[in-house]
Write an enzyme that holds these catalytic residues in place. Structure first.
Site, mmCIF file in Angstrom:
data_model
loop_
_atom_site.group_PDB
_atom_site.id
_atom_site.type_symbol
_atom_site.label_atom_id
_atom_site.label_comp_id
_atom_site.label_asym_id
_atom_site.label_seq_id
_atom_site.Cartn_x
_atom_site.Cartn_y
_atom_site.Cartn_z
ATOM 1 N N SER A 47 0.832 -1.204 0.000
ATOM 2 C CA SER A 47 0.000 0.000 0.000
ATOM 3 C C SER A 47 0.867 1.253 0.000
ATOM 4 O O SER A 47 0.498 2.265 -0.597
ATOM 5 C CB SER A 47 -0.970 0.002 1.182
ATOM 6 O OG SER A 47 -0.277 -0.126 2.401
ATOM 7 N N GLU A 48 2.041 1.217 0.672
ATOM 8 C CA GLU A 48 3.016 2.295 0.583
ATOM 9 C C GLU A 48 4.434 1.730 0.622
ATOM 10 O O GLU A 48 4.683 0.695 1.255
ATOM 11 C CB GLU A 48 2.870 3.316 1.726
ATOM 12 C CG GLU A 48 1.823 4.387 1.509
ATOM 13 C CD GLU A 48 0.446 3.960 1.961
ATOM 14 O OE1 GLU A 48 -0.518 4.699 1.716
ATOM 15 O OE2 GLU A 48 0.333 2.879 2.565
ATOM 16 N N THR A 49 5.334 2.438 -0.045
ATOM 17 C CA THR A 49 6.762 2.175 0.037
ATOM 18 C C THR A 49 7.439 3.477 0.444
ATOM 19 O O THR A 49 7.135 4.534 -0.097
ATOM 20 C CB THR A 49 7.316 1.676 -1.307
ATOM 21 O OG1 THR A 49 6.730 0.409 -1.615
ATOM 22 C CG2 THR A 49 8.832 1.513 -1.249
#
Length: 287
Positions: A47-49
């Site tokens: 969902s996020e990096t």
């Protein structure tokens, strides 16, 4: 000649692999262009990096990307990154992190528990017509809300729509129309619709949450640090909770349970914390 950098995938808000919320972490990202960062985030499909640049002995710059876009702040990816800095370099104590919402103090305890201070809380009301559109997109009616709790917008780095339901069963039963939910979220400038109920699974938890973020390309986020911090601030602001430390639980709806530590001080400083576990370590080929 190919160039490489180290890459980590970390489950945040848990100490059990494959629970919590996975985030990608790239520690040496100073020379990686925004276009390549976006491609890396899309490739990892977390969902996020988080992309990290160390700017001084105790100062860093963090940038966050979903598979579709850069976002200004991300709680679980921050906890994952602080865990990785602790695990890879033994970093502990106070640090200062530059984000797109400003410089935020953060702390890593000796046992690896990570804390991030969030941006100063803000709140906005939602008009009744827009509330109806949100409810329609979730398949709900006004009568199904917990009318004793706030339904509105809160911010501690990102704007999120906070919507109260009476039981965790009603939270789990939701089947959103994600296209409609993305549209109304974008019109409000909100990253997510964050559902909450004072009906936790675990006795030590304060409440149970679920988060839908189709506006930023993530239909359901397993754990949402920024949104839970903003929710804690909103509930203290409205007198539902007194200032203090809380445990908010999330992730049961998609089989990734975990716990998010939330602290709201009497002067309305907001902190989100938790533990994390590294599940994947690798080398990322850049060219």
């Amino acid at each position: 000649m190919a160039t490489y950098t180290d890459l980590y995938q970390v489950d945040a808000f848990t100490e059990t692999p494959f629970n919590g919320n996975p985030a990608g972490v790239v520690l040496d990202a100073g020379q990686i262009t925004p276009d390549i960062r976006q491609k890396i985030a899309r490739e990892l499909n977390c969902s996020e990096t988080a992309f990290v640049t160390q700017t001084g002995q105790t100062t860093f710059r963090f940038r966050y990307y979903t598979p579709e876009t850069e976002v200004d702040l991300c709680g679980h990816a921050t906890i994952a990154t602080l865990h990785t800095l602790h695990e890879q370099s033994g970093l502990t104590g106070e640090i200062l992190v530059n984000t797109n919402v400003g410089d935020l103090p953060m702390r890593i305890e000796a046992d690896g528990t990570a804390w991030m201070r969030q941006a100063a809380p803000q709140y906005r009301d939602i008009d009744e017509t827009t509330k109806s559109r949100i409810l329609d997109s979730l398949g709900l009616t006004k009568d199904e809300l917990d009318a004793n709790l706030p339904f509105g917008l809160a911010f501690t780095g990102l704007w999120d729509i906070m919507l109260p339901l009476p039981t965790r069963q009603s939270v789990h039963a939701l089947q959103p129309n994600f296209d409609a939910l993305a549209k109304v979220s974008k019109q409000l400038g909100a990253a997510s619709v964050h559902i909450y109920a004072f009906d936790p699974v675990d006795q030590q938890s304060t409440l149970h949450t679920r988060d839908f973020s189709p506006a930023v390309g993530v239909n359901e986020d397993p754990h949402t640090g920024t949104a839970n911090g903003a929710l804690g601030a909103l509930l203290v602001h409205h007198g539902v909770l007194k200032p203090g430390q809380f445990i908010f639980e999330q992730g049961w709806s998609i089989g990734r349970p975990g716990h998010i530590l939330v602290e709201v001080t009497p002067d309305m400083q907001v902190f989100v914390g938790g533990r994390a576990v590294t599940t994947i370590t690798g080398r990322l080929r850049l060219s």
